[in-house]
Design an enzyme around this catalytic site. Structure first.
Site, PDB file in Angstrom:
ATOM      1  CG  MET A   1      -2.188  -0.888   1.089  1.00  0.00           C
ATOM      2  SD  MET A   1      -3.172  -0.172   0.012  1.00  0.00           S
ATOM      3  CE  MET A   1      -4.851  -1.186   0.334  1.00  0.00           C
ATOM      4  CB  CYS A   2       0.120   4.653  -0.945  1.00  0.00           C
ATOM      5  SG  CYS A   2      -0.871   4.266  -2.727  1.00  0.00           S
TER       6      CYS A   2
END
Length: 335
Positions: A1-2
């Site tokens: 995920m970012c």
């Protein structure tokens, strides 16, 4: 995920002190994150971006931020390394991406820019395709035609009194963020979506910064978000070991990050779930609760018993609960 990081300071900093030199810089987090366990997407290799504002205003250049993005992995981009050594700014947004919604393209690499505004996010709207068409239909034609990409960021623009304004107050940015979250919740509920949305949003106009740590749940923790503040942020030992120093009560530097950039525990405080951080032009930092039906006040024992399993399963939080400091005397926001 970012993963993302924000720098705001009274003096400009070289981008390399955030992006490349620290041993746990955001670029290193892209392949060696310590606060996630995501076997589906073990690295943030789906592009990156960095945005910054000029140190001094130049009429010819304008007041809008400059943004550099690429779909290549951040750790393998020689141009980023070169730029980071030669660019200084008092306000920086940086982001490394692991795609969950939207295609692998420059249009979907954060941060994004609209006029003087710059914004980015991590997490995601639950079952976003179910509300995507409705969400975008709310935008007036002029804003819709100017927004590229398909990650769902455009709703924030509609909540501002005037997205084309030259200046914004911290309260305008804060209120737009609150209303954005409220509208997303209404749309997901009306679509019958029961999975929580993880909404860590950030926006700045080059003067103020607003960042949220939010989840549409009363029982789950939101995606990780931390802040650090002090007078200097520098390397104290070889090998990229940085620390935040406090020489006095002034806040010359404020960092907000998905994951701490240093291993000095005393440097960082965790932002509470379903709170936002507002940094004013005068470097005041406010941590404010977002009060809606998913808010659990600190006085309620349930606030300390939120589970990390949902965010950890999305790769946005360590499954081991961290010890955090209490947030006292926070003003309330209702949505």
């Amino acid at each position: 995920m970012c993963r993302f990081v924000i720098y705001k300071g009274t003096s400009p900093v070289q981008l390399c002190h955030l992006l490349t030199r620290p041993c746990h810089s955001i670029i290193n987090q892209a392949f060696d994150s310590r606060l996630r366990l995501d076997r589906r997407r073990p690295i943030n290799g789906d592009g990156f971006g960095v945005g910054w504002y000029d140190c001094t205003y130049d009429q010819e250049l304008g007041s809008q931020p400059c943004i550099f993005t690429s779909v290549t992995p951040a750790w393998n981009n020689v141009n980023l390394t070169r730029l980071a050594e030669k660019i200084k700014s008092p306000l920086i947004f940086a982001h490394v991406r692991a795609t969950t919604a939207g295609t692998l393209s420059l249009d979907n690499c954060h941060p994004f820019q609209f006029g003087k505004l710059m914004f980015m996010h991590n997490g995601g709207i639950a079952e976003f395709p179910k509300i995507k068409r409705r969400l975008q239909s709310y935008l007036p034609d002029d804003l819709f035609n100017m927004v590229n990409g398909n990650t769902g960021r455009s709703i924030q623009l509609r909540k501002l009194p005037n997205a084309y304004a030259k200046t914004f107050t911290p309260d305008q940015l804060r209120q737009a963020m609150v209303e954005t979250i409220a509208e997303i919740n209404v749309m997901t509920e009306e679509a019958g979506i029961t999975e929580p949305s993880l909404l860590n949003f950030c926006v700045t106009d080059g003067e103020s910064v607003v960042a949220t740590r939010y989840i549409s749940s009363r029982t789950d923790e939101a995606a990780s978000l931390w802040f650090s503040s002090g007078t200097t942020f520098n390397e104290f030992a070889e090998g990229g070991h940085y620390k935040m120093s406090k020489m006095d009560k002034r806040e010359n530097i404020i960092l907000i990050a998905s994951e701490p950039l240093t291993f000095e525990k005393a440097d960082w405080m965790e932002i509470r779930t379903n709170h936002m951080v507002v940094v004013t032009p005068k470097m005041n930092l406010l941590q404010i609760p977002i009060i809606d039906k998913y808010y659990v006040p600190p006085s309620d024992p349930a606030s300390m018993n939120r589970t990390t399993s949902f965010a950890a399963g999305k790769g946005l939080l360590s499954p081991r609960r961290e010890i955090t400091a209490e947030t006292e005397n926070c003003p309330a926001i209702s949505i």
